[in-house]
Scaffold this motif. Structure first.
Motif, short mmCIF file in Angstrom:
data_model
loop_
_atom_site.label_atom_id
_atom_site.label_comp_id
_atom_site.label_asym_id
_atom_site.label_seq_id
_atom_site.Cartn_x
_atom_site.Cartn_y
_atom_site.Cartn_z
N SER A 80 0.81 -1.22 0.00
CA SER A 80 0.00 0.00 0.00
C SER A 80 0.84 1.26 0.00
CB SER A 80 -0.93 0.01 1.23
OG SER A 80 -0.16 -0.08 2.42
N HIS A 137 -12.97 7.26 -2.64
CA HIS A 137 -12.36 6.23 -1.80
C HIS A 137 -11.43 6.81 -0.74
CE1 HIS A 137 -13.35 2.27 -3.97
NE2 HIS A 137 -14.16 3.19 -4.45
N SER A 138 -10.84 7.96 -1.01
CA SER A 138 -9.99 8.59 -0.01
C SER A 138 -10.80 8.94 1.24
CB SER A 138 -9.34 9.85 -0.58
OG SER A 138 -10.32 10.82 -0.93
N TYR A 140 -13.55 7.30 2.21
CA TYR A 140 -13.85 6.03 2.88
C TYR A 140 -12.72 5.65 3.84
CZ TYR A 140 -17.22 5.26 -0.97
OH TYR A 140 -18.23 5.37 -1.88
N ALA A 141 -11.49 5.86 3.36
CA ALA A 141 -10.32 5.50 4.17
C ALA A 141 -10.26 6.34 5.45
CB ALA A 141 -9.05 5.67 3.36
N ASN A 144 -13.04 5.09 7.94
CA ASN A 144 -12.74 3.78 8.52
C ASN A 144 -11.42 3.72 9.26
OD1 ASN A 144 -14.97 1.76 7.59
ND2 ASN A 144 -14.54 3.02 5.80
N MET A 146 -8.42 4.13 8.25
CA MET A 146 -7.30 3.52 7.53
C MET A 146 -6.22 4.56 7.22
SD MET A 146 -9.76 1.29 5.00
CE MET A 146 -8.47 0.61 3.97
N TRP A 147 -6.63 5.78 6.97
CA TRP A 147 -5.72 6.90 6.75
C TRP A 147 -6.09 8.05 7.67
CZ3 TRP A 147 -6.28 7.35 0.67
CH2 TRP A 147 -5.65 6.26 0.07
N GLN A 153 -1.01 9.67 1.55
CA GLN A 153 -1.94 8.87 0.74
C GLN A 153 -3.28 9.58 0.57
OE1 GLN A 153 -0.14 7.66 3.28
NE2 GLN A 153 0.38 5.49 3.00
N TYR A 154 -3.80 10.13 1.69
CA TYR A 154 -5.09 10.81 1.61
C TYR A 154 -5.00 12.08 0.78
CZ TYR A 154 -9.00 13.80 2.73
OH TYR A 154 -10.06 14.65 2.62
N ASP A 235 -11.72 -3.26 8.47
CA ASP A 235 -11.44 -2.22 7.47
C ASP A 235 -12.72 -1.48 7.09
OD1 ASP A 235 -8.74 -2.80 7.48
OD2 ASP A 235 -8.88 -4.22 5.83
N LEU A 236 -13.26 -1.73 5.91
CA LEU A 236 -14.45 -1.01 5.46
C LEU A 236 -15.73 -1.55 6.10
CD1 LEU A 236 -13.70 -0.72 1.63
CD2 LEU A 236 -13.36 1.04 3.38
#
Length: 416
Positions: A80, A137-138, A140-141, A144, A146-147, A153-154, A235-236
């Motif tokens: 990732s 999707h950024s 969503y991360a 959740n 994740m970021w 990344q975001y 995760d999601l």
């Protein structure tokens, strides 16, 4: 004779990823089956060496190639981190550049990751871009965990998602909420076509014999009320909260049994449900391929969408909802997820809760029970009719065709 438009289908997935074959590929296969297919397609995928093609898959590829499909498979780099993503991005650019020289000036993508990759190619190579199933999707991360909003990344993904939407000729996504984001917030000039994630409705036509045989093979009583979840944990998706949700429902009704179809190991699932002190006899774990998944839909009575609430979740178009409905299954869902939670109540095909917390789950039980007590044949017919109108292939295929017409005929504007 006018030359057919040349279109690159750019997928940042394996060709035989179930998410591709059960969704996007239905549209492409329909074009390939048409002797008068108006387009020349060149497919680009990222293949994982851990999933080599089977004999059956190789035969399908040969069939599609005989029907005119060109395919180039790139190697996917696991991880990732930004380094792995850059390698994949660069390899894709080299290939797309070579195809551009051969006259391919349109590119179609699935999802926001492939969309942002293709955006960079389309800008540099002066191509027209169609973003299918485009969602943030950024975000969503972030929802959740994740970021973080401060992560590279975001920041990079979020920036590119907006830029891609502003550049695209055509965008398709599944909700009115995404349409508002694209047209009213980001003010993109792209043609927006609302296309929820399609269901392979012919695969999910209920079969009583398969229901009976599947229950017998799994040792599930014919009179059990079977709750159903085909998916992942974490995760999601909900994790520990899912186990507790089932625990609280089981306290209300002893006839309940949970059928889980998942890529997680039995040990992982058992450890998860042991946290909520759910007996192993109260659920069944299955591992299967997409080819066999419909049997487990038929064996069930009420399905679950395991997506936690969050600001970005309204943009999701979950493939499971269409498959549930076409198989005749009502479902449980959290408020604010896609337009699916609206359909659940307005079309009388599901139960909505604010969250998977005890007070909400207990409060929802009478509604769930009411569905379980309905005449099953009548309920299945109703759910399938709603599913076909909402997520059926015939309805959405016409919209996908309109999207490709938009891509290939709309005059290109000067963008950056």
């Amino acid at each position: 004779m006018q030359e057919k438009p040349k279109i690159i289908i750019f997928l940042y997935n394996r060709l035989f990823d179930p998410l591709i074959q059960s969704n996007f590929w239905l549209y492409i296969n329909d074009f390939l089956e048409d002797e008068n297919n108006p387009y020349n397609f060149h497919l680009v995928t990222y293949e994982n060496t851990a999933f080599p093609l089977t004999q059956e898959q190789t035969a399908l590829v040969e069939k599609w190639q005989a029907q005119g499909l060109n395919w180039t498979a790139l190697s996917w780099h696991q991880g990732s981190g930004l380094k792995e993503k850059f390698i994949d991005l660069f390899n894709g650019f080299k290939l797309v550049s070579s195809l551009r020289l051969k006259g391919y000036n349109h590119i179609v993508t699935l999802g926001s990751v492939a969309g942002t990759y293709a955006y960079t190619y389309a800008v540099l190579l002066r191509m027209k871009l169609f973003l299918y199933q485009f969602e943030p999707h950024s975000e969503y991360a972030i929802d959740n965990g994740m970021w973080s909003k401060e992560s590279k990344q975001y920041k990079i993904s979020h920036f590119l998602e907006r830029k891609a939407a502003l550049f695209a000729t055509t965008i398709a996504s599944g909700t009115v909420f995404m349409e508002e984001r694209i047209k009213e917030v980001w003010r993109s000039n792209a043609d927006f076509i609302r296309i929820p994630t399609v269901a392979n409705d012919k695969k999910f036509i209920f079969n009583q014999k398969e229901r009976d045989e599947t229950r017998k093979a799994l040792g599930i009583a014919q009179d059990a009320w079977v709750l159903y979840y085909p998916g992942k944990f974490g995760d999601l998706y909900y994790k520990e909260a899912f186990a507790w949700m089932y625990k609280w429902l089981k306290e209300e009704e002893s006839r309940l049994h949970l059928l889980i179809v998942t890529p997680h190991t039995d040990e992982e699932v058992k450890a998860l449900f042991s946290i909520a002190e759910v007996s192993e006899s109260d659920y069944t774990i299955v591992h299967t391929s997409y080819d066999e998944i419909h049997k487990y839909h038929f064996a069930s009575d009420f399905a679950i969408i395991s997506v936690p609430p969050g600001p970005s979740k309204k943009f999701i178009s979950n493939i499971k909802v269409g498959e549930y409905l076409c198989a005749g299954l009502p479902f449980l869902i959290t408020k604010g997820v896609s337009e699916d939670y609206i359909y659940a109540t307005q079309k009388d095909v599901g139960v909505v809760v604010d969250d998977f917390v005890k007070v909400d789950v207990k409060k929802a039980w009478p509604e769930i029970k009411a569905y379980l007590e309905k005449d099953k044949e009548v309920l299945r017919k109703h759910c399938r009719e709603v599913g076909l109108a909402y997520r059926g292939f015939d309805v959405l295929n016409e919209k996908f065709k309109l999207a490709l017409i938009s891509l290939t005929t709309k005059k290109k504007e000067k963008k950056c």
